[in-house]
Design a protein around this motif. Sequence first.
Motif, PDB file in Angstrom:
ATOM      1  N   MET A 149       1.114  -1.162  -0.149  1.00 40.18           N
ATOM      2  CA  MET A 149      -0.175   0.057  -0.474  1.00 40.18           C
ATOM      3  C   MET A 149       0.958   1.124   0.006  1.00 40.18           C
ATOM      4  O   MET A 149       2.073   1.896   0.793  1.00 40.18           O
ATOM      5  CB  MET A 149      -0.807   0.098   1.304  1.00 40.18           C
ATOM      6  CG  MET A 149      -2.393   1.287   1.055  1.00 40.18           C
ATOM      7  SD  MET A 149      -1.187   2.965   1.881  1.00 40.18           S
ATOM      8  CE  MET A 149      -1.015   1.962   3.566  1.00 40.18           C
ATOM      9  N   ILE A 150       0.594   2.023  -1.181  1.00 45.50           N
ATOM     10  CA  ILE A 150       1.000   3.469  -0.443  1.00 45.50           C
ATOM     11  C   ILE A 150      -0.148   4.819  -0.069  1.00 45.50           C
ATOM     12  O   ILE A 150      -0.847   5.088  -0.775  1.00 45.50           O
ATOM     13  CB  ILE A 150       1.621   4.094  -2.397  1.00 45.50           C
ATOM     14  CG1 ILE A 150       2.273   2.069  -3.142  1.00 45.50           C
ATOM     15  CG2 ILE A 150       2.255   5.282  -2.599  1.00 45.50           C
ATOM     16  CD1 ILE A 150       2.634   2.764  -4.352  1.00 45.50           C
ATOM     17  N   LEU A 151       1.005   5.470   0.253  1.00 43.33           N
ATOM     18  CA  LEU A 151      -0.170   6.387   1.797  1.00 43.33           C
ATOM     19  C   LEU A 151       0.413   7.367   0.755  1.00 43.33           C
ATOM     20  O   LEU A 151       1.850   7.741   0.517  1.00 43.33           O
ATOM     21  CB  LEU A 151       0.178   5.953   2.355  1.00 43.33           C
ATOM     22  CG  LEU A 151      -0.697   7.206   3.942  1.00 43.33           C
ATOM     23  CD1 LEU A 151      -1.687   6.627   4.073  1.00 43.33           C
ATOM     24  CD2 LEU A 151       0.135   8.538   5.010  1.00 43.33           C
ATOM     25  N   THR A 152      -0.852   8.804   0.526  1.00 44.93           N
ATOM     26  CA  THR A 152      -0.619   9.585  -0.028  1.00 44.93           C
ATOM     27  C   THR A 152      -0.358  11.302   0.880  1.00 44.93           C
ATOM     28  O   THR A 152      -1.463  10.770   1.518  1.00 44.93           O
ATOM     29  CB  THR A 152      -1.010   9.938  -1.651  1.00 44.93           C
ATOM     30  OG1 THR A 152      -1.845  10.166  -1.463  1.00 44.93           O
ATOM     31  CG2 THR A 152      -0.674   9.562  -2.031  1.00 44.93           C
ATOM     32  N   VAL A 153       0.387  11.855   1.002  1.00 45.84           N
ATOM     33  CA  VAL A 153       0.030  13.278   1.808  1.00 45.84           C
ATOM     34  C   VAL A 153       0.239  14.643   1.177  1.00 45.84           C
ATOM     35  O   VAL A 153       1.087  15.147   0.505  1.00 45.84           O
ATOM     36  CB  VAL A 153       1.073  13.337   3.142  1.00 45.84           C
ATOM     37  CG1 VAL A 153       0.546  14.013   3.866  1.00 45.84           C
ATOM     38  CG2 VAL A 153       0.817  11.587   3.688  1.00 45.84           C
TER      39      VAL A 153
END
Length: 315
Positions: free
Chosen positions: A1-5
Amino acid sequence: MILTVTPNPSLDRTYEVPALERGEVIRASGERMDPGGKGVNVSRAIAAAGRRTVAVLPLGGAPGALVAALLHAQGIEVAPVPVAGATRSNIALAESDGVLTKINAPGPELSAAEQESLLETVRERSAGADWIACCGSLPRGLAPSWYADVVTRAHAGGARIALDTSGPALPAALRARPDVVKPNAEELAQAVARPLTTVGDAVEAAEELRAMGARAVLASLGADGQLLVESAGTWFATAPVTAVRSNVGAGDSSLAGFLIAGGTGPAALASAVAHGAAAVQLPGSVMPTPADLDPAAVTVTSDVPLDRALTEPVP
């Protein structure tokens, strides 16, 4: 999973126009409305590739609700941070010759409580993330050191972090040693405070950013290609583009391709270039799907053409 902010997201409206003429009534030949912001675009590109992503972003007012709805419709998990101010709305005018004119609103000012809530949400949702991508400008109220705080907390939780920002926030974050930073040529020149006229100039500037703390630098040189400079080596990659339709979000698509492919080495650089080349040939900020990619057209080499002049040198 790739979290973006995405600290300063937006609702983006893109109009395709034959030509931009001041003072005239211009009839658009096409229009789109998309959730915007660099991190949001990274999540959209990851989702288009069929991978899981979670988008952390402050949202407020009717534009914020619409951004969340548009993201949900694209299969993106949203981790909203409610804020009092309304999410900004941006306008892009894409001319038929590929020239893009953008009008970006400043966005709401975040209170101290909203800032802390944003940091806490990143901490809570980063568990199990392979990468955290922090992207875009900082809204009013956030200090330039805010991204550095996110990098430090991400590393403490065991996640790798990619950073795509500019201005004072970039050098402040470099001291926290992000795993990769992704400047374009203009941002790279600004960071080292000198012009870039050749590919070799860009390589030297990227090495300087690494000396300042970045573990790797993925630099976009526009039509000239992309550079990856990291401890294992330096690579240069290019791909042919038939026609540029819109470059909105192309750099964000490129970063998504890089992270999807592991975020290190020449294979990840090739994926970045394939995604970026596909994105500029699509309307508005449409993100490419696997069917849009042409990985066989990408050329990657460690024999970097240092003397090659940049098509658009940065003064």
